[in-house]
Design a protein around this motif. Structure first.
Motif, PDB file in Angstrom:
ATOM      1  N   VAL A  11       0.931  -1.183   0.009  1.00 18.87           N
ATOM      2  CA  VAL A  11      -0.166  -0.036   0.032  1.00 18.87           C
ATOM      3  C   VAL A  11       1.009   1.161   0.169  1.00 18.87           C
ATOM      4  CG1 VAL A  11      -1.881   1.230   1.476  1.00 18.87           C
ATOM      5  CG2 VAL A  11      -1.733  -1.485   1.426  1.00 18.87           C
ATOM      6  N   THR A  12       0.442   2.151  -0.864  1.00 13.04           N
ATOM      7  CA  THR A  12       1.157   3.507  -0.869  1.00 13.04           C
ATOM      8  C   THR A  12       0.156   4.603  -0.658  1.00 13.04           C
ATOM      9  OG1 THR A  12       2.910   4.714  -1.864  1.00 13.04           O
ATOM     10  CG2 THR A  12       1.571   3.721  -3.393  1.00 13.04           C
ATOM     11  N   THR A  13       0.668   5.688  -0.115  1.00 14.41           N
ATOM     12  CA  THR A  13      -0.103   6.907  -0.116  1.00 14.41           C
ATOM     13  C   THR A  13       0.483   8.186   0.220  1.00 14.41           C
ATOM     14  OG1 THR A  13      -2.354   7.768   0.864  1.00 14.41           O
ATOM     15  CG2 THR A  13      -0.577   6.814   2.436  1.00 14.41           C
ATOM     16  N   ARG A  14      -0.097   9.128   0.099  1.00 18.14           N
ATOM     17  CA  ARG A  14       0.827  10.692   0.189  1.00 18.14           C
ATOM     18  C   ARG A  14       0.679  10.741   1.722  1.00 18.14           C
ATOM     19  NH1 ARG A  14       1.382  14.535  -3.765  1.00 18.14           N
ATOM     20  NH2 ARG A  14       0.853  16.040  -2.164  1.00 18.14           N
ATOM     21  N   ARG A  15       1.661  11.580   2.360  1.00 10.53           N
ATOM     22  CA  ARG A  15       1.712  11.844   3.624  1.00 10.53           C
ATOM     23  C   ARG A  15       0.714  13.005   4.068  1.00 10.53           C
ATOM     24  NH1 ARG A  15       7.671  11.036   6.414  1.00 10.53           N
ATOM     25  NH2 ARG A  15       6.015  10.839   8.263  1.00 10.53           N
ATOM     26  N   ASP A  16       0.306  13.774   3.053  1.00 13.01           N
ATOM     27  CA  ASP A  16      -0.544  14.681   3.387  1.00 13.01           C
ATOM     28  C   ASP A  16      -1.813  14.339   3.597  1.00 13.01           C
ATOM     29  OD1 ASP A  16      -1.443  14.500   0.957  1.00 13.01           O
ATOM     30  OD2 ASP A  16      -0.501  16.408   0.094  1.00 13.01           O
TER      31      ASP A  16
END
Length: 192
Positions: free
Chosen positions: A33-38
């Motif tokens: 899984v990957t996501t933007r930190r913001d």
């Protein structure tokens, strides 16, 4: 590996070689899984297959119809094909590089980051802290399992990526088809 010691730029080649030596070349299939930190976008699932011996990889990401791939010195993306080295090919699909973390663009020049600290976290996990050369407060981290040399967690400046499954494929096993990603119910629990 030197643990709990502030590293210098001169230590980078040694640390990088030690990371590479943790892993035997093979075929690894990872899901994660990957996501933007913001938090501005929903987490996205991915599947990556890296074959270090053949210097090839495939990458599938949830919501994208195209499979990125690299083989025979050529990277194939939705934008077309181009020749590039295996070491530089992972910039198109950064989760691919978690399976060969010594090839990430975090290891000093020409990148802006360099490892400054390696710590053991609960047994077999190694936490690498990288510091920006111009601003020591800007940091990114990587967690590598020293049993297989794979980075299971990457906390970058703008992206968080976690490998949730890893499997070694047999040499004669075919490349898996494009995955069907089930709806992500919650962020994966991070246990060390």
């Amino acid at each position: 590996m030197r643990l709990d010691t502030v590293l210098t730029e001169a230590d980078v080649p040694t640390v990088r070689a030690e990371v590479a030596a943790l892993r035997l070349p093979g075929r690894r299939l990872a899901r994660g899984v990957t996501t933007r930190r913001d938090g501005r976008e929903r987490p996205s699932q991915f599947q990556a297959l890296v074959d270090e011996r053949n210097k090839s990889w495939t990458f599938d990401q949830q919501g994208y119809a195209h499979r990125d791939r690299y083989e025979d010195g050529v990277i194939h993306t939705v934008d077309g094909s181009s020749e590039v080295s295996f070491a530089r090919s992972g910039t198109v699909a950064s989760p691919v590089r978690l399976l060969t973390p010594e090839l990430l663009l975090l290891w000093g020049s020409p990148a802006s980051y360099a490892p400054v600290l390696v710590q053991r976290v609960r047994g077999h996990w190694l936490l690498f802290t990288f510091e920006h050369e111009l601003d020591p407060a800007q940091r990114t981290t990587l967690v590598i399992d020293e049993r297989d040399g794979v980075a299971y967690r990457s906390y970058g400046v703008d992206q968080v990526t976690v490998i949730t499954e890893l499997r070694i494929l047999d040499d004669d096993e075919s490349i898996p088809p494009r995955p069907r990603f089930a709806r992500l119910q919650e962020w994966p629990r991070l246990e060390y």
